[in-house]
Design a protein around this motif. Structure first.
Motif, mmCIF file in Angstrom:
data_model
loop_
_atom_site.group_PDB
_atom_site.id
_atom_site.type_symbol
_atom_site.label_atom_id
_atom_site.label_comp_id
_atom_site.label_asym_id
_atom_site.label_seq_id
_atom_site.Cartn_x
_atom_site.Cartn_y
_atom_site.Cartn_z
ATOM 1 N N GLY A 265 4.580 8.261 5.360
ATOM 2 C CA GLY A 265 5.719 8.311 4.349
ATOM 3 C C GLY A 265 6.842 7.565 4.464
ATOM 4 O O GLY A 265 7.803 7.635 4.196
ATOM 5 N N ARG A 266 6.409 6.256 5.317
ATOM 6 C CA ARG A 266 7.711 5.490 5.560
ATOM 7 C C ARG A 266 7.736 4.243 4.595
ATOM 8 O O ARG A 266 6.740 4.153 3.763
ATOM 9 N N ALA A 267 8.837 3.651 4.716
ATOM 10 C CA ALA A 267 9.024 2.627 3.675
ATOM 11 C C ALA A 267 7.952 1.422 4.099
ATOM 12 O O ALA A 267 7.868 1.198 5.171
ATOM 13 N N THR A 268 7.234 0.868 3.373
ATOM 14 C CA THR A 268 6.330 -0.192 3.595
ATOM 15 C C THR A 268 7.011 -1.695 3.223
ATOM 16 O O THR A 268 8.011 -1.533 2.752
ATOM 17 N N GLU A 269 6.280 -2.579 3.817
ATOM 18 C CA GLU A 269 6.637 -4.098 3.549
ATOM 19 C C GLU A 269 6.226 -4.746 2.165
ATOM 20 O O GLU A 269 6.270 -5.916 1.765
ATOM 21 N N SER A 290 -2.992 -7.615 -12.126
ATOM 22 C CA SER A 290 -3.459 -6.546 -10.995
ATOM 23 C C SER A 290 -2.796 -6.310 -9.989
ATOM 24 O O SER A 290 -2.791 -5.230 -9.524
ATOM 25 N N HIS A 291 -1.966 -7.338 -9.684
ATOM 26 C CA HIS A 291 -0.827 -7.077 -8.475
ATOM 27 C C HIS A 291 0.081 -5.806 -9.164
ATOM 28 O O HIS A 291 0.492 -5.037 -8.590
ATOM 29 N N HIS A 292 0.441 -6.230 -10.182
ATOM 30 C CA HIS A 292 1.551 -5.376 -11.186
ATOM 31 C C HIS A 292 0.724 -4.055 -11.243
ATOM 32 O O HIS A 292 1.370 -2.970 -10.783
ATOM 33 N N GLN A 293 -0.383 -3.914 -11.548
ATOM 34 C CA GLN A 293 -0.944 -2.479 -11.723
ATOM 35 C C GLN A 293 -1.236 -1.876 -10.227
ATOM 36 O O GLN A 293 -0.886 -0.674 -10.269
ATOM 37 N N LEU A 294 -1.558 -2.775 -9.259
ATOM 38 C CA LEU A 294 -1.455 -2.311 -7.822
ATOM 39 C C LEU A 294 0.034 -1.451 -7.378
ATOM 40 O O LEU A 294 -0.016 -0.192 -6.977
ATOM 41 N N MET A 295 1.020 -1.996 -7.684
ATOM 42 C CA MET A 295 2.280 -1.783 -7.228
ATOM 43 C C MET A 295 2.604 -0.359 -8.069
ATOM 44 O O MET A 295 3.025 0.313 -7.728
ATOM 45 N N ASP A 296 2.205 -0.442 -9.521
ATOM 46 C CA ASP A 296 2.546 0.668 -10.340
ATOM 47 C C ASP A 296 1.819 1.943 -9.962
ATOM 48 O O ASP A 296 2.142 3.072 -9.834
ATOM 49 N N ALA A 300 3.241 5.249 -8.338
ATOM 50 C CA ALA A 300 2.910 6.626 -9.062
ATOM 51 C C ALA A 300 2.533 7.663 -7.898
ATOM 52 O O ALA A 300 2.592 8.880 -8.194
ATOM 53 N N ILE A 301 1.872 7.065 -6.810
ATOM 54 C CA ILE A 301 1.208 8.156 -5.833
ATOM 55 C C ILE A 301 2.516 8.452 -4.762
ATOM 56 O O ILE A 301 2.288 9.303 -3.874
ATOM 57 N N GLY A 302 3.411 7.660 -4.951
ATOM 58 C CA GLY A 302 4.648 8.059 -3.838
ATOM 59 C C GLY A 302 4.505 7.001 -2.768
ATOM 60 O O GLY A 302 5.334 7.434 -2.041
#
Ligand code: KPL
Length: 316
Positions: A265-269, A290-296, A300-302
């Motif tokens: 649950g930590r901040a990622t880079e 695909s990069h946008h979709q991945l980040m979205d 969405a899963i927190g």
């Protein structure tokens, strides 16, 4: 300069790995901890444990905090997470010599350029490393995979004879000079942009991405898009697929740093990996859906993807 102590900012896995490796070389590095962490200890010298698959060593290392640093810092290695490095550096800024040599060991890109711009009188170096290390407890670091670290001054920096060249000799970590360093940073960031976020999304080990199915199809799409950005920047990208597949195979049983952060649950880079890539793509007019979709989907899963890195022009 040669007798100046090394200061290491950040006591995570990389900070502990470098501190222990400097002790092994006969140096006496000082680990700078956050004020709140430092206050938890009533000792000023701690035992640092370094394990490799073959042996375990212990080293006594001095700890300090921004409040208790009592000498001017002439050489510093910054081992905090990308998103924390500027504020961590600001907390010790009054102690930095004007000509301090600073080596940044962050994942991704963007934070190094922000720091270079914030510290115009100091010489800022960046490193790109494939060493694998993790902490099993505070100050107990496992050097799981011997890798290679490339270091070089960031562009627009005055070159000096001092600095980090002496690190390359007689050091248990493999360190080699690389000038310009930016291409190495891009190559590593490109690989991480394909692997790290995806392993967090599917909560899988690196090798799990090569499943001949949904994950691998997505991996291939990310590789195509990342290669497109590299091509426009003139960075050789023909071998990106081989590099990404190679890393997935060699580190098949590893949890990527991003997957580990996501699980805890930590901040990622990711803002400095996919976020940075997306920004660069936008400014170059390259599509990276695909990069946008991945980040979205990660948002969405927190998964904490963080604020996008501040884009700065990059000289290759
Ligand atoms: O650099 C890595 C990371 O986890 O951040 C890879 C190369 C993906 C290895 O796990």
């Amino acid at each position: 300069m040669d007798n100046d102590p090394w200061y290491i900012l950040g006591a995570g896995s990389i900070g502990c790995l470098w501190a222990a490796s400097l002790c092994h070389k006969g140096e006496s590095p000082r680990l700078i901890l956050r004020e709140s962490s430092y206050q938890q200890f009533n000792k000023r010298r701690l035992s640092l444990k370094l394990s490799t698959p073959d042996q375990t060593s212990r080293f006594a290392v001095d700890i300090v905090s921004p409040e208790t640093i009592d000498s001017t810092i002439n050489r510093l290695i910054v081992c905090t997470k990308a998103q924390d490095s500027l504020s961590a550096l600001n907390s010790i800024k009054p102690h930095l010599a004007d000509n301090c040599q600073i080596l940044l060991l962050q994942n991704g890109m963007g934070s190094q350029q922000t720091i270079r711009n914030a510290l115009p009188t100091q010489t800022v170096w960046a490193g790109s490393s494939t060493d694998g290390a993790y902490l099993s407890a505070p100050f107990e670091v496992h050097h799981a995979g011997q890798g290679q670290t490339w270091i070089g001054p960031l562009s627009n920096q005055q070159r000096s004879e001092q600095g980090f060249h002496d690190l390359c000799d007689n050091f248990r970590l493999k360190v080699s000079p690389c000038d310009p360093i930016e291409q190495k940073l891009w190559e590593k960031m490109a690989i991480n942009s394909c692997i790290n976020g995806l392993t967090a999304l599917f909560d899988c080990r690196n090798g799990g991405l090569l499943d001949n199915g949904e994950k691998q199809a997505w991996l291939d799409q990310l590789i195509i898009e990342t290669s497109g950005v590299l091509a426009v920047l003139g960075i050789p990208a023909t071998a990106l697929k081989d590099s990404v597949y190679g890393v997935c195979q060699i580190t098949a049983s590893n949890l990527s740093s991003t997957c580990q952060d996501a699980r805890k649950g930590r901040a990622t880079e990711l803002a400095f990996i996919n976020g940075f890539l997306i920004q660069q793509a936008n400014s170059l007019g390259v599509t990276v859906n695909s990069h946008h979709q991945l980040m979205d989907q990660l948002n969405a899963i927190g998964v904490k993807t963080g604020q996008p890195a501040t884009a700065s022009p990059l000289c290759i």
